[in-house]
Design a protein around this motif. Sequence first.
Motif, PDB file in Angstrom:
ATOM      1  N   GLY A 119       0.814  -1.204   0.000  1.00  9.90           N
ATOM      2  CA  GLY A 119       0.000   0.000   0.000  1.00  9.90           C
ATOM      3  C   GLY A 119       0.849   1.256   0.000  1.00  9.90           C
ATOM      4  N   PRO A 120       0.216   2.419  -0.189  1.00 16.19           N
ATOM      5  CA  PRO A 120       0.950   3.683  -0.319  1.00 16.19           C
ATOM      6  C   PRO A 120       1.525   4.166   1.007  1.00 16.19           C
ATOM      7  CG  PRO A 120      -1.406   4.100  -0.295  1.00 16.19           C
ATOM      8  CD  PRO A 120      -1.246   2.599  -0.321  1.00 16.19           C
ATOM      9  N   VAL A 121       2.534   5.003   0.891  1.00 12.79           N
ATOM     10  CA  VAL A 121       3.181   5.645   2.041  1.00 12.79           C
ATOM     11  C   VAL A 121       3.307   7.131   1.732  1.00 12.79           C
ATOM     12  CG1 VAL A 121       5.354   5.871   3.325  1.00 12.79           C
ATOM     13  CG2 VAL A 121       4.457   3.601   2.787  1.00 12.79           C
TER      14      VAL A 121
ATOM     15  N   ALA B  44      -1.981   3.522   5.083  1.00 15.21           N
ATOM     16  CA  ALA B  44      -3.389   3.147   5.211  1.00 15.21           C
ATOM     17  C   ALA B  44      -3.716   2.476   6.541  1.00 15.21           C
ATOM     18  CB  ALA B  44      -3.776   2.219   4.056  1.00 15.21           C
ATOM     19  N   GLY B  45      -2.713   2.123   7.325  1.00 21.07           N
ATOM     20  CA  GLY B  45      -2.968   1.489   8.604  1.00 21.07           C
ATOM     21  C   GLY B  45      -3.122   2.455   9.757  1.00 21.07           C
ATOM     22  N   LEU B  46      -3.049   3.753   9.478  1.00 22.18           N
ATOM     23  CA  LEU B  46      -3.063   4.754  10.550  1.00 22.18           C
ATOM     24  C   LEU B  46      -4.337   4.683  11.390  1.00 22.18           C
ATOM     25  CD1 LEU B  46      -1.518   7.313  11.688  1.00 22.18           C
ATOM     26  CD2 LEU B  46      -3.117   8.643  10.303  1.00 22.18           C
ATOM     27  N   CYS B  47      -5.495   4.616  10.743  1.00 16.93           N
ATOM     28  CA  CYS B  47      -6.766   4.654  11.475  1.00 16.93           C
ATOM     29  C   CYS B  47      -6.919   3.446  12.395  1.00 16.93           C
ATOM     30  CB  CYS B  47      -7.929   4.721  10.490  1.00 16.93           C
ATOM     31  SG  CYS B  47      -8.018   6.278   9.584  1.00 16.93           S
ATOM     32  N   ALA B  48      -6.617   2.272  11.870  1.00 20.93           N
ATOM     33  CA  ALA B  48      -6.740   1.064  12.685  1.00 20.93           C
ATOM     34  C   ALA B  48      -5.755   1.092  13.844  1.00 20.93           C
ATOM     35  CB  ALA B  48      -6.506  -0.171  11.818  1.00 20.93           C
ATOM     36  N   GLU B  49      -4.562   1.582  13.589  1.00 20.18           N
ATOM     37  CA  GLU B  49      -3.545   1.671  14.636  1.00 20.18           C
ATOM     38  C   GLU B  49      -3.988   2.633  15.740  1.00 20.18           C
ATOM     39  OE1 GLU B  49       1.135   3.097  14.877  1.00 20.18           O
ATOM     40  OE2 GLU B  49       0.359   2.262  12.996  1.00 20.18           O
ATOM     41  N   ALA B  50      -4.565   3.768  15.333  1.00 21.41           N
ATOM     42  CA  ALA B  50      -5.043   4.746  16.304  1.00 21.41           C
ATOM     43  C   ALA B  50      -6.211   4.193  17.119  1.00 21.41           C
ATOM     44  CB  ALA B  50      -5.465   6.034  15.601  1.00 21.41           C
ATOM     45  N   GLN B  51      -7.128   3.526  16.452  1.00 20.36           N
ATOM     46  CA  GLN B  51      -8.288   2.972  17.141  1.00 20.36           C
ATOM     47  C   GLN B  51      -7.868   1.916  18.164  1.00 20.36           C
ATOM     48  OE1 GLN B  51     -11.164   1.216  14.502  1.00 20.36           O
ATOM     49  NE2 GLN B  51     -12.745   1.068  16.065  1.00 20.36           N
ATOM     50  N   ALA B  52      -6.899   1.096  17.797  1.00 19.52           N
ATOM     51  CA  ALA B  52      -6.426   0.052  18.711  1.00 19.52           C
ATOM     52  C   ALA B  52      -5.778   0.643  19.958  1.00 19.52           C
ATOM     53  CB  ALA B  52      -5.445  -0.859  17.982  1.00 19.52           C
ATOM     54  N   GLN B  53      -5.269   1.856  19.840  1.00 23.55           N
ATOM     55  CA  GLN B  53      -4.602   2.500  20.975  1.00 23.55           C
ATOM     56  C   GLN B  53      -5.478   3.561  21.649  1.00 23.55           C
ATOM     57  OE1 GLN B  53      -0.529   3.678  19.950  1.00 23.55           O
ATOM     58  NE2 GLN B  53      -0.426   2.040  18.424  1.00 23.55           N
ATOM     59  N   GLY B  54      -6.754   3.595  21.283  1.00 27.36           N
ATOM     60  CA  GLY B  54      -7.699   4.482  21.936  1.00 27.36           C
ATOM     61  C   GLY B  54      -7.539   5.947  21.596  1.00 27.36           C
ATOM     62  N   LEU B  55      -7.045   6.246  20.390  1.00 23.35           N
ATOM     63  CA  LEU B  55      -6.831   7.631  19.969  1.00 23.35           C
ATOM     64  C   LEU B  55      -7.881   8.024  18.935  1.00 23.35           C
ATOM     65  CD1 LEU B  55      -2.937   7.572  19.574  1.00 23.35           C
ATOM     66  CD2 LEU B  55      -4.256   8.403  21.528  1.00 23.35           C
TER      67      LEU B  55
ATOM     68  N   LEU C 253       5.175  10.812  -1.801  1.00 26.60           N
ATOM     69  CA  LEU C 253       4.131   9.794  -1.868  1.00 26.60           C
ATOM     70  C   LEU C 253       4.662   8.598  -2.639  1.00 26.60           C
ATOM     71  CD1 LEU C 253       2.497  12.799  -2.524  1.00 26.60           C
ATOM     72  CD2 LEU C 253       0.616  11.249  -1.999  1.00 26.60           C
ATOM     73  N   LEU C 254       4.594   7.433  -2.030  1.00 29.23           N
ATOM     74  CA  LEU C 254       5.050   6.203  -2.667  1.00 29.23           C
ATOM     75  C   LEU C 254       3.842   5.363  -3.040  1.00 29.23           C
ATOM     76  CD1 LEU C 254       8.047   5.273  -0.323  1.00 29.23           C
ATOM     77  CD2 LEU C 254       8.052   6.689  -2.386  1.00 29.23           C
ATOM     78  N   PHE C 255       3.710   5.064  -4.327  1.00 25.04           N
ATOM     79  CA  PHE C 255       2.584   4.291  -4.843  1.00 25.04           C
ATOM     80  C   PHE C 255       3.088   2.950  -5.377  1.00 25.04           C
ATOM     81  CE2 PHE C 255       0.794   8.639  -6.193  1.00 25.04           C
ATOM     82  CZ  PHE C 255       0.186   8.825  -4.956  1.00 25.04           C
ATOM     83  N   PRO C 256       2.821   1.829  -4.690  1.00 19.09           N
ATOM     84  CA  PRO C 256       3.155   0.525  -5.269  1.00 19.09           C
ATOM     85  C   PRO C 256       2.317   0.283  -6.515  1.00 19.09           C
ATOM     86  CG  PRO C 256       2.744   0.353  -2.908  1.00 19.09           C
ATOM     87  CD  PRO C 256       2.282   1.712  -3.336  1.00 19.09           C
ATOM     88  N   SER C 257       2.679  -0.726  -7.277  1.00 15.68           N
ATOM     89  CA  SER C 257       1.944  -1.009  -8.502  1.00 15.68           C
ATOM     90  C   SER C 257       0.497  -1.367  -8.175  1.00 15.68           C
ATOM     91  CB  SER C 257       2.599  -2.163  -9.268  1.00 15.68           C
ATOM     92  OG  SER C 257       2.532  -3.356  -8.510  1.00 15.68           O
ATOM     93  N   ALA C 258      -0.393  -1.096  -9.127  1.00 14.60           N
ATOM     94  CA  ALA C 258      -1.817  -1.327  -8.913  1.00 14.60           C
ATOM     95  C   ALA C 258      -2.126  -2.783  -8.613  1.00 14.60           C
ATOM     96  CB  ALA C 258      -2.594  -0.869 -10.146  1.00 14.60           C
ATOM     97  N   SER C 259      -1.293  -3.684  -9.073  1.00 11.65           N
ATOM     98  CA  SER C 259      -1.547  -5.107  -8.827  1.00 11.65           C
ATOM     99  C   SER C 259      -1.373  -5.470  -7.361  1.00 11.65           C
ATOM    100  CB  SER C 259      -0.601  -5.958  -9.681  1.00 11.65           C
ATOM    101  OG  SER C 259       0.752  -5.674  -9.350  1.00 11.65           O
ATOM    102  N   ASN C 260      -0.665  -4.624  -6.599  1.00 11.98           N
ATOM    103  CA  ASN C 260      -0.430  -4.912  -5.173  1.00 11.98           C
ATOM    104  C   ASN C 260      -1.303  -4.094  -4.235  1.00 11.98           C
ATOM    105  OD1 ASN C 260       1.608  -6.697  -5.841  1.00 11.98           O
ATOM    106  ND2 ASN C 260       3.211  -5.139  -5.716  1.00 11.98           N
ATOM    107  N   ILE C 261      -1.866  -2.970  -4.716  1.00 11.37           N
ATOM    108  CA  ILE C 261      -2.437  -1.976  -3.817  1.00 11.37           C
ATOM    109  C   ILE C 261      -3.631  -2.485  -3.035  1.00 11.37           C
ATOM    110  CG2 ILE C 261      -4.053  -0.949  -5.451  1.00 11.37           C
ATOM    111  CD1 ILE C 261      -1.847   0.939  -2.977  1.00 11.37           C
ATOM    112  N   ASN C 262      -4.396  -3.412  -3.594  1.00 14.58           N
ATOM    113  CA  ASN C 262      -5.583  -3.883  -2.881  1.00 14.58           C
ATOM    114  C   ASN C 262      -5.379  -5.234  -2.219  1.00 14.58           C
ATOM    115  OD1 ASN C 262      -7.463  -1.721  -3.374  1.00 14.58           O
ATOM    116  ND2 ASN C 262      -7.389  -2.317  -5.529  1.00 14.58           N
ATOM    117  N   LYS C 263      -4.138  -5.701  -2.185  1.00  9.67           N
ATOM    118  CA  LYS C 263      -3.852  -6.943  -1.477  1.00  9.67           C
ATOM    119  C   LYS C 263      -3.738  -6.675   0.013  1.00  9.67           C
ATOM    120  CE  LYS C 263      -1.339  -9.036  -5.336  1.00  9.67           C
ATOM    121  NZ  LYS C 263      -0.046  -9.566  -5.789  1.00  9.67           N
TER     122      LYS C 263
END
Length: 583
Positions: A497-499, A521-532, A572-582
Amino acid sequence: MSYHDRNPFSIIPGCSQLMFRQCKQIQTASGQTFAPLLSWNSNHTDDLHRRFLLRLSGLSMARVLSLFRPQPVLALVSRYKPASCQMSMDSRARDVFTAAVEAVQPDAVVRQSVERKDDSVLISGRKFTLKHNLHLVGFGKAVLGMAAEVERMMGDHLVDGVISVPHGIQQTLRQHGKSHLLPKENSKIQVMEGAKHNLPDEDALRAAEQIKQLAKGLTEKDLLLVLISGGGSALLPAPLPPILLQEKLDVTRRLAAAGATIQELNTVRRALSVLKGGGLAKYAHPAQVVALILSDVIGDPLDLIASGPTVTSEVWPEEILSILERYKLLSCIPASVKDVLQKQSRKEKAEEWDASGHVLNVVIGSNSTALERARLRARDLGFHPVVLSPGVCGDVRAVSRLYGLLTRFACSPEEPPAEVAAEVLRLGPDVGVQSWDLCRTMQELGERRAGGSGTTCLLAGGEPTVELTGKGRGGRNQELALRLGLEWRGLALPPNGPVFLSGGTDGQDGPTEAAGAITDAGLCAEAQAQGLDIHQFLTNNDSYTFFSRLSSGKRLLVPGLTCTNVMDVHVLLFPSASNINKG
């Protein structure tokens, strides 16, 4: 040549004429032929930009998107093969940022721009004779290193000098092992520190007075070298009487809090100053004045960098009143400011002297310089670099939305909906990115998406703004990273995923120790897990506290003292489209 002045398709071999033919074939719904991309070497105007956007609404979206679909000739272009690299995406984004900052180190940009030849010096193609007639003044976060390099190169002809630099910077440089950026012992350059917390103060006011007195004593035989860098406005305060320093500071502080652009802030500062807007050059007349400028303003406008102390200008009081009214501050400005504006039907600093031939202004480093080095480093790291623009501005909410849309455009496994390209182009004016830059960027991202391999590194720079709604700690870079993390919810995590990294090249984002932050893309889940609660931190403009608490601050960008300032760098780092939704 700037990014705005070149054919956006010329960077892909063999595509220039093809894409120009396509542009010529675009028609509006009413049947009018429209060719918005035909004169890339001419002077593009705001009027052209407005006509482009007005006519865009009449275009077939399928026709717009056809510009960005890979054409047969593009398939013949050899694709860049990324080198294998064991570094994480996070680490490589940080590496690209580091390269950008290194490109605009103060001593390096002086060495690259000034050539000493016996008893003369060559600057921007002009030769100046040295006869123990060199005087030096400077103001800004980077001028210590610039002054030290000038002294190494021309110290044998230096008579005297005064530079105004940030509070505590000499001690900080020594502590960080950067004494090479300090003037030598027994230097003829007087170093005066001030502007604590990047705000004009009495110390900076005294330094400005010393600089003014040095300039006033010069003759036609003297050469005054003026060193200017980011932070120069705060370090050269000289308010027009009867305005007091604190009154001028209150006006600019209120404007900044209301979301005024750096251009608007500098316009107001210039109108209320003795030395800005060409005032310093006027005091130095009839001496030859040469300004070496490390730009921290979008587009490198000479009259706005540090509020243009060596650029003759005129200021209309009506323009200042319009800015104040725009941010609903007209009713609360000090009486002294109103008095000055009312007495000046027009402030013309050029009316009493002729600056032609006596003043040379040279931009020796800018955000474009940093982005070019970042581009080269990204390529070395195995990425395919694409430079969007060095002029990104506007509210961070609009910028995060633009980057979210470009992510969809670059990373969609299929052809993105027509509405994505249309919205990208509509956002252009809000974020300071011209339509031709957006078209060029989407063309390249579309080609990379079709190629299906390798990671694209999209680079941009500039200085977005944040509208303050709370009292938290943070800055535009950290808030931009936080908002883009929200935009990316649901996408894959790195390396699939992108960075995104956003950092200030001066090493400081707002009143914090961080220069910015990095997100994915993991920011929201990481924040939620830590109560932020991300939304709560955004409402309070408390992005630094958020990133400090999140995973022990691992996402913060803390480069330390950088000794320079050319605004912000976005990676902004964009991996190839074939990987982005994995994932």
